[in-house]
Design a protein around this motif. Sequence first.
Motif, short mmCIF file in Angstrom:
data_model
loop_
_atom_site.label_atom_id
_atom_site.label_comp_id
_atom_site.label_asym_id
_atom_site.label_seq_id
_atom_site.Cartn_x
_atom_site.Cartn_y
_atom_site.Cartn_z
N SER A 201 0.81 -1.21 0.00
CA SER A 201 0.00 0.00 0.00
C SER A 201 0.85 1.27 0.00
CB SER A 201 -0.94 0.01 1.21
OG SER A 201 -0.20 0.17 2.41
N LEU A 202 2.10 1.15 0.44
CA LEU A 202 2.97 2.33 0.45
C LEU A 202 3.28 2.83 -0.95
CD1 LEU A 202 5.50 1.32 3.25
CD2 LEU A 202 3.81 3.15 3.37
N PHE A 203 3.20 1.93 -1.94
CA PHE A 203 3.55 2.32 -3.30
C PHE A 203 2.48 3.18 -3.97
CE2 PHE A 203 6.21 -1.47 -2.65
CZ PHE A 203 7.44 -0.93 -2.96
N GLN A 204 1.35 3.36 -3.30
CA GLN A 204 0.33 4.24 -3.88
C GLN A 204 0.62 5.71 -3.59
OE1 GLN A 204 -3.58 4.30 -1.73
NE2 GLN A 204 -2.58 2.80 -0.38
N PHE A 205 1.61 5.96 -2.74
CA PHE A 205 1.94 7.34 -2.39
C PHE A 205 3.13 7.84 -3.19
CE2 PHE A 205 0.17 5.47 1.56
CZ PHE A 205 -0.98 6.24 1.63
N ARG A 206 2.99 9.03 -3.74
CA ARG A 206 4.08 9.63 -4.51
C ARG A 206 5.33 9.81 -3.66
NH1 ARG A 206 1.77 14.02 -5.40
NH2 ARG A 206 2.84 15.36 -3.91
N THR A 208 6.62 7.97 -1.39
CA THR A 208 7.41 6.74 -1.33
C THR A 208 8.33 6.64 -2.53
OG1 THR A 208 5.60 5.62 -0.17
CG2 THR A 208 7.30 4.22 -1.16
N TRP A 209 7.78 6.87 -3.71
CA TRP A 209 8.57 6.76 -4.94
C TRP A 209 9.65 7.83 -5.01
CZ3 TRP A 209 8.63 2.59 -7.71
CH2 TRP A 209 7.51 1.75 -7.72
N VAL A 210 9.36 9.03 -4.53
CA VAL A 210 10.37 10.10 -4.55
C VAL A 210 11.57 9.73 -3.69
CG1 VAL A 210 10.84 12.50 -3.95
CG2 VAL A 210 8.68 11.90 -5.06
N PHE A 211 11.31 9.26 -2.48
CA PHE A 211 12.42 8.88 -1.60
C PHE A 211 13.21 7.70 -2.16
CE2 PHE A 211 9.85 11.06 1.79
CZ PHE A 211 10.82 12.00 2.13
N ILE A 212 12.52 6.75 -2.78
CA ILE A 212 13.21 5.60 -3.38
C ILE A 212 14.08 6.05 -4.55
CG2 ILE A 212 12.82 3.53 -4.79
CD1 ILE A 212 10.45 2.88 -2.99
N LEU A 213 13.54 6.88 -5.42
CA LEU A 213 14.28 7.30 -6.61
C LEU A 213 15.47 8.19 -6.25
CD1 LEU A 213 11.31 7.98 -9.07
CD2 LEU A 213 12.98 6.12 -9.16
N MET A 214 15.32 9.00 -5.21
CA MET A 214 16.45 9.83 -4.78
C MET A 214 17.62 8.95 -4.34
SD MET A 214 14.34 12.71 -2.64
CE MET A 214 15.77 13.43 -1.86
N ARG A 215 17.33 7.92 -3.59
CA ARG A 215 18.40 7.03 -3.12
C ARG A 215 18.98 6.22 -4.28
NH1 ARG A 215 18.98 5.10 2.36
NH2 ARG A 215 21.16 4.44 2.48
N PHE A 216 18.13 5.81 -5.22
CA PHE A 216 18.58 5.07 -6.40
C PHE A 216 19.55 5.93 -7.22
CE2 PHE A 216 18.29 3.47 -10.74
CZ PHE A 216 18.31 2.09 -10.57
N LEU A 217 19.28 7.21 -7.28
CA LEU A 217 20.11 8.13 -8.06
C LEU A 217 21.43 8.45 -7.37
CD1 LEU A 217 20.20 10.08 -10.57
CD2 LEU A 217 19.22 11.83 -9.05
N LEU A 218 21.41 8.60 -6.05
CA LEU A 218 22.57 9.15 -5.34
C LEU A 218 23.48 8.12 -4.69
CD1 LEU A 218 20.91 12.26 -3.65
CD2 LEU A 218 22.18 12.15 -5.80
N ASP A 219 22.97 6.96 -4.32
CA ASP A 219 23.82 5.98 -3.62
C ASP A 219 25.05 5.56 -4.42
OD1 ASP A 219 22.30 6.03 -1.33
OD2 ASP A 219 22.26 3.86 -1.13
#
Length: 412
Positions: A201-206, A208-219
Motif C-alpha cells: 500500500s505504500l507504493f500508492q503514495f508519490r 514513497t517513490w520520490v524517496f526511493i528514486l532519490m536514493r537510487f540516483l545518489l547511492d
Amino acid sequence: MRWFVVFLVFIATGLSFLDRQVLSIAIIKIQKEFAFTDVEYGWVNTSFLLSYALMFTLGGWIIDRVGAKKGLAVAVGVWSVANALHGVMTSLPQLLMFRFFLGMGEGACFPGAAKTVYDWFDKKERALANGIAIGGSAIGAVIAPPLTIWISEYYGWRAGFVIPGLVGIGWVVVWLMIPWKKSLSYAASLNPVKVSVPLLSLFQFRQTWVFILMRFLLDPVMYFMMFWIPKYLSEVRHVPYKEIGNLFWVPFLALGVSNILGGFISDRLVKSGYSINKARKTVMGLAAAITLAVPFTEYVSSVYLAVGFMALYMFAHGLWITNYITAISDVFGTKATSTVVGLSGTAGAISSLLLNPLIGKIVQGYSYKPMWIASGLLYPIAFIGFILLIPRIKPIFNEGLDYLTGDPKVVV
C-alpha cells in the motif's frame, strides 16, 4: 535515557561499518593463506551486497512490526555472530555464507536506527538524534583500518573478526536491558495501539517513490567514493600504499561530523520558527550546493586539495543523508518509517550493484573525470526533483487509528 539510547545506536552503526570493512583489510593476508583469487573475492562481496539489499527492505518491514528494540537486537546479534565466525572460517563456501549473514544483519541496521529515533524523539530534536545515530557509521569507517591492522599484528587476522563480533554481542545484552519507551509524540500517546501499514500500500503514495528514486540516483556516488578513492589515489595521484591509509580516513571523519551538524542545524531552525519542511530542505539545499565543487577534484594539482574536495563531498553527504532520513520519518511516522528507509536503501544498493561494473568500464576506458562531474551534479538534480515532487514535507498518516476500520488514517 533517550540520549543514552541514541548513543547506543551510534555504537551500533559504527560497528556495522567497522565489521564490513575488516575483510577489505584482512583479505590481503587471507588471500595469501587460502589462495583465493580476486574473482572469488568479488563473489564474496556480491554475497554481502545481495543479502544487504534484500534485508534493507525486509528488515525495515519487520522492525515496523516487532519494534526497534527487538528488531535492532536481532540485527546486531546476527551480524555480530556472523562477523565472529569469519575468524574461524577455513574455506571459500564458509566465507561466502558468513558474509551473506553479515549482510542480512547489517541490512536492518539503518531502518532500525531511524525507527529508534522516531520512538524516542519529537520533531524538534529528531534531526540531531538521527545525525548522531547514523554518524557512528562514519566513525566506524575511520577507525576500522588502524584498529584491524593493530589487532592483526598482535593477535592475528582472525582476531580482527572475533573481537568486534564479541563487542557486538555485548552491545545486544546492554540494549535489551533498556526499559523501552514508546514514541514521545502526543498523538501516539493518545492511541498506543501498534499498527503498521501494508508494504504494497505504500507504493500508492508519490512520496514513497520520490524517496526511493532519490536514493537510487545518489547511492552510486557514495559507493564510488567508498570503493574507488583508494584506486584513484594510487593510479591517478600516485600516492604510495601506506600513505593512502593516512589519507583515506579524512573524508569519513568529515562525514561523521556533518551527520551530527546537519541534524543540529535542522533542529535549531525548527526551534527558531522554521517549519519542518523549510528546515529539512534548507539543509539539503545547502548540501546540494556544496557538491557543485566536487568536480574540482579532477583539476587541482595537489593530492591534499583533491582529498579536501573528497572530504567536502562527504561533508555535504552527511548534511544531506541526516535530513533525508529525518524527512522520511516526518512523512511516514511510526507506522512506516523503517519500511520506507528500507525500501530506499534497497534501491540504492541495487543501483550501486548494477552501476559499479559501468563505473569500472568508464574508469578503465576513459578516466575518472565523468565520475567527478556526476558526483557534483546529481545532488542538485535530486534536490530540484525533491522540492517539485514533494512541495511540503508533512505526515501522510495520523498517529491514531480510523475508529471504524482500525486502519491508519491518511492525512488529506
